[in-house]
Design an enzyme around this catalytic site. Structure first.
Site, PDB file in Angstrom:
ATOM      1  N   HIS A 188       0.832  -1.215   0.000  1.00 19.97           N
ATOM      2  CA  HIS A 188       0.000   0.000   0.000  1.00 19.97           C
ATOM      3  C   HIS A 188       0.862   1.260   0.000  1.00 19.97           C
ATOM      4  O   HIS A 188       0.350   2.352  -0.249  1.00 19.97           O
ATOM      5  CB  HIS A 188      -1.005  -0.008   1.160  1.00 19.97           C
ATOM      6  N   ASP A 214       0.066  -7.611   1.854  1.00 16.21           N
ATOM      7  CA  ASP A 214       0.574  -6.233   1.801  1.00 16.21           C
ATOM      8  C   ASP A 214       2.106  -6.217   1.747  1.00 16.21           C
ATOM      9  O   ASP A 214       2.774  -5.741   2.666  1.00 16.21           O
ATOM     10  CB  ASP A 214       0.063  -5.461   3.022  1.00 16.21           C
ATOM     11  N   SER A 228       4.314   2.729   7.973  1.00 18.57           N
ATOM     12  CA  SER A 228       3.936   1.665   7.044  1.00 18.57           C
ATOM     13  C   SER A 228       5.135   1.135   6.271  1.00 18.57           C
ATOM     14  O   SER A 228       5.997   1.900   5.837  1.00 18.57           O
ATOM     15  CB  SER A 228       2.906   2.185   6.042  1.00 18.57           C
TER      16      SER A 228
END
EC number: 3.4.21.4
Length: 267
Positions: free
Chosen positions: A82, A127, A222
């Site tokens: 992402h 992910d 992230s």
């Protein structure tokens, strides 16, 4: 009139409760003055030197910190899909060997992005994204590859980990310049599924955090590393807010895709 007020209050409480329960990805801060805030670090953690986590990188989009990542070898970095979804490789660089995401260390261009073919942007499953670098890294005491688990290697609940990055601290008093880390225990998979929902937490996900909250990764972290016993066991992925009681952080489980990482990167 009092009945109408009571009904309105009931609806408002339900809406707020629903909003708090909605998981949000640890989306990167694309612009340094994001409306989400200007903080760039771990919640409830402590400052570290990059030599403590020499595998840590800052993934940068047009020269601004976007996400974290982990050095796998001299040519490859692992981050979250992402973080790279919809982007071209030429817009990305990685900064290595610096405790500061905005200065010092070495900056290397990204040559290629390889997102996991099963990545699902709607539920953030699979992910993972591998970044091939344009030039080979020179290893030192501040730039080193991280060890990887074997395919499907299990992680016991309660295993203490370290998560690091430059994500939001949710604090107006802490500097956003220096790398931070937090120690958090892994959470039993079924407990994590009960916290969110059984459908939200897949077998590609791993949870870590305290029941009372207070320590967690956050926006800007992230793609960064979750490490236990020197091995990269997770990639910072998503969560309900940051460091919220009852909602552990959710990570992409590295052991599940160990063979894919080896196939693409040779590591």
């Amino acid at each position: 009139m009092s009945n109408k007020i009571a009904i309105l209050l009931t609806v408002l409480i339900a809406v707020v409760a629903c909003a708090r329960a909605q998981p949000s990805r640890r989306h990167p801060l694309v612009q340094p003055r994001s409306p989400h805030g200007s903080g760039h670090r771990i919640v409830g953690g402590f400052e570290i030197n990059v030599s403590d986590t020499p595998y840590q990188v800052s993934l940068q989009y047009i020269n601004s910190h976007r996400c974290g990542g982990s050095v796998l070898n001299s040519k490859w970095v692992l981050t979250a899909a992402h973080c790279t979804d919809g982007l071209q490789a030429f817009t990305l660089t990685v900064r290595l060997g610096s405790s500061r995401h905005a200065s010092s260390g070495t900056v290397v261009n990204v040559a290629r992005i390889v997102e996991h073919p099963k990545y699902n942007e709607y539920n953030t499953d699979y992910d993972y994204a591998l970044l091939e670098l344009e030039s080979e890294l020179t290893f030192s005491d501040v730039v080193q590859p991280v060890a990887l688990p074997e395919q499907d290697e299990a992680v016991d609940a309660g295993t203490m980990t370290i998560v690091s990055g430059w994500g939001s601290t949710k604090s107006a008093t802490e500097s956003n310049a220096i790398l931070r880390a937090a120690n958090v225990p892994t959470v039993d998979q079924e407990e994590c599924r009960e916290a969110y929902s059984h459908d939200a937490i897949t077998d590609r996900m791993l949870c870590a955090g305290y029941q009372q909250g207070g320590k967690d990764a956050c926006q800007g972290d992230s793609g960064g590393p979750l490490v236990a016993d020197g091995k990269l066991i997770g990639v910072v992925s998503w969560g309900s807010g940051c460091a919220q009681p009852g909602y552990p952080g959710v990570y992409a489980r590295v052991a599940v895709v160990r063979n894919w990482v080896r196939e693409i990167s040779g590591v």
